[in-house]
Design a protein around this motif. Structure first.
Motif, PDB file in Angstrom:
ATOM      1  N   CYS A  23     -48.792   9.187 -12.175  1.00 20.18           N
ATOM      2  CA  CYS A  23     -49.472   8.452 -11.099  1.00 20.18           C
ATOM      3  C   CYS A  23     -48.483   7.859 -10.105  1.00 20.18           C
ATOM      4  O   CYS A  23     -48.794   7.740  -8.917  1.00 20.18           O
ATOM      5  N   LEU A  26     -47.935  10.714  -7.645  1.00 25.44           N
ATOM      6  CA  LEU A  26     -49.056  11.512  -7.150  1.00 25.44           C
ATOM      7  C   LEU A  26     -49.262  11.402  -5.643  1.00 25.44           C
ATOM      8  O   LEU A  26     -49.460  12.408  -4.953  1.00 25.44           O
ATOM      9  N   LYS A  27     -49.238  10.174  -5.122  1.00 23.41           N
ATOM     10  CA  LYS A  27     -49.533   9.990  -3.695  1.00 23.41           C
ATOM     11  C   LYS A  27     -48.528  10.713  -2.800  1.00 23.41           C
ATOM     12  O   LYS A  27     -48.879  11.189  -1.724  1.00 23.41           O
ATOM     13  N   ASP A  32     -54.483  11.329  -5.256  1.00 20.98           N
ATOM     14  CA  ASP A  32     -54.660   9.992  -5.826  1.00 20.98           C
ATOM     15  C   ASP A  32     -55.484  10.129  -7.099  1.00 20.98           C
ATOM     16  O   ASP A  32     -56.004  11.205  -7.407  1.00 20.98           O
ATOM     17  N   ALA A  33     -55.573   9.037  -7.871  1.00 22.90           N
ATOM     18  CA  ALA A  33     -56.199   9.140  -9.190  1.00 22.90           C
ATOM     19  C   ALA A  33     -56.969   7.885  -9.547  1.00 22.90           C
ATOM     20  O   ALA A  33     -56.643   6.779  -9.100  1.00 22.90           O
ATOM     21  N   ALA A  35     -58.065   6.270 -13.295  1.00 21.26           N
ATOM     22  CA  ALA A  35     -57.779   6.449 -14.715  1.00 21.26           C
ATOM     23  C   ALA A  35     -58.735   5.627 -15.573  1.00 21.26           C
ATOM     24  O   ALA A  35     -58.916   4.424 -15.350  1.00 21.26           O
ATOM     25  N   TYR A  53     -50.196   2.070  -9.548  1.00 22.22           N
ATOM     26  CA  TYR A  53     -50.055   3.359  -8.882  1.00 22.22           C
ATOM     27  C   TYR A  53     -51.364   4.153  -8.883  1.00 22.22           C
ATOM     28  O   TYR A  53     -51.473   5.165  -8.194  1.00 22.22           O
ATOM     29  N   ALA A  54     -52.336   3.705  -9.673  1.00 18.81           N
ATOM     30  CA  ALA A  54     -53.650   4.346  -9.684  1.00 18.81           C
ATOM     31  C   ALA A  54     -54.701   3.306 -10.023  1.00 18.81           C
ATOM     32  O   ALA A  54     -54.421   2.323 -10.734  1.00 18.81           O
ATOM     33  N   SER A  56     -57.424   1.862 -12.168  1.00 15.40           N
ATOM     34  CA  SER A  56     -57.620   2.071 -13.607  1.00 15.40           C
ATOM     35  C   SER A  56     -58.721   1.176 -14.152  1.00 15.40           C
ATOM     36  O   SER A  56     -58.937   0.058 -13.661  1.00 15.40           O
TER      37      SER A  56
END
Length: 407
Positions: A23, A26-27, A32-33, A35, A53-54, A56
């Motif tokens: 994560c 990723l950007k 993007d994510a 979780a 970073y994501a 969640s």
């Protein structure tokens, strides 16, 4: 920007740095994510720096093993747990409200493959299954109860069915890849790795004592009382070398940074071998503090359980190599760890006491002359294991399964 739904067993700030590091990058790779995971039994695992970073969400898992088994039977879905149900419902809501391009399920056992596979089937999204650990890797599991063994057999069979349906699979060693490829021929090996922002191959520094360092937990024993990981051979040889004055207790330090059970185990072994004055037991430390601890060392200790396990390549191996310090691996694995260490020219694997005696005498003599031990790590080779490169591998697979799914 592409969008990834991650259905995971754990996620930072608890455990699962493999997914946390994915994560982190990723950007930068146009993804993007979101979780979903369950809480880790040890909530503070030192990975707070991987938060944020994501997006969640935690899904509570408050059922016992028996409770989960009965829950699945009541739902007419054997192996379906209460946590699976909650994970499924939250994922179903997310996929109804937002657009996703793919699903990634990463686990060190079986949960939450069932719920991830069900969501992927219902949404017709491509599914990537990442297996960090599998039951087959550890012969010591045979010492567990009959009920546990039957449950594992059922989960392995079901896992293999889900693997066959998945768009792709990833795993952590050549041994794992060869086994899992029997069920999904689109299985890719993505090693664990090191954070190239934290580990920068520092040059050796002078130390006031010959310092051997170990970071992480130690499993005391496995099936039929067999040792799986142990510093006992090291302690035995060090005790003998001190007794004959080849080593000097005032210029030797063996440090452990580990959890409380490991500290207790190490202290008992140190007392047994009269090494309490040179063995230091320290508590668990944050992952981003590890590089400095390793940099202040002359030799990094890696304890394996290769004789009772298969294909286990701990993150510690890759971080040790990127720390640019001499690595002592006990015992000699005869497997992929030894192969990687040899290619990296980062240290050696030792199985017998006479060989270990000679090794310690040689490295200690070098330290006496220089006050450091010269590393010979092949940096270009080790850089292949960076977390950033690992993220690129994941993204390439995700992009490919999206293309295939849209044909």
């Amino acid at each position: 920007m592409k969008h990834l739904l991650m259905i995971l067993d754990h996620f930072p700030p608890a455990f699962a740095p493999r997914m946390g590091y994915l994560c982190k990058y990723l950007k930068d790779m146009d993804w993007d994510a979101v979780a979903l995971s369950v809480p880790h039994p040890t909530r503070n695992m030192g990975f707070e720096f991987l938060e944020g970073y994501a997006e969640s969400h935690l899904v509570e898992n408050d059922s016992s093993r028996l409770g989960n088994l009965l829950y699945g039977l009541a739902k007419r879905r054997p192996l379906w747990t209460k946590a699976d149900e909650q994970m499924y419902l939250q994922a179903k809501q997310l996929t109804a409200e937002r657009h996703f391009d793919a699903i990634l399920c990463s686990t060190a056992s079986f949960f939450p493959i069932y719920s991830a596979s069900r969501i992927a089937e219902e949404t017709r999204l491509p599914l990537l299954i990442d297996l960090r650990d599998i039951y087959e890797q550890d012969d010591n599991l045979q010492s567990q109860s009959w009920l546990s063994m039957q449950l594992h057999k059922m989960q392995i069979k079901k896992r293999n069915e889900f693997l066959a349906k998945a768009s792709a699979a990833t795993t952590v060693s050549t041994w794992h890849k060869e086994l899992l490829s029997q069920f999904n021929d689109n299985t890719t090996l993505i090693f664990n790795g090191f954070d190239n922002k934290l580990f920068s191959f520092p040059q050796p520094v002078e130390t006031d004592k010959f310092t051997i360092t170990y970071t992480g937990s130690i499993r005391e024993s496995g099936a039929k009382g067999q040792q799986t990981q142990s510093p006992e051979m090291l302690f035995q040889v060090v005790d003998e070398l001190l007794e004959e004055s080849t080593l000097n207790q005032n210029s030797l330090k063996i440090r452990f940074f580990c959890d409380t059970p490991t500290q207790n185990h190490v202290k008992q072994l140190a007392e047994k071998h009269n090494l309490s004055f040179v063995v230091q037991c320290n508590g668990w430390c944050a992952a981003d503090e590890i590089p400095q601890i390793l940099a202040e060392s002359n030799v990094l200790l890696l304890l394996l359980s290769e004789k009772n396990t298969h294909g286990i390549l701990t993150t510690k191996l890759f971080e040790y190599m990127a720390a640019n310090r001499e690595i002592l691996c006990i015992p000699n694995s005869g497997g992929e760890v030894e192969t990687i260490l040899s290619k990296a020219n980062a240290g050696c694997c030792i199985d017998f006491e006479p060989e270990l005696r000679n090794y310690l005498k040689f490295k200690y003599n070098e330290w006496q002359k220089k006050h450091f031990v010269e590393p010979h790590t092949e940096r270009a080779f080790v850089e292949n294991f960076s977390r950033e490169r690992q993220a690129m591998q994941f993204v390439n697979i995700l992009n490919n399964i999206i293309k295939t799914n849209n044909l």
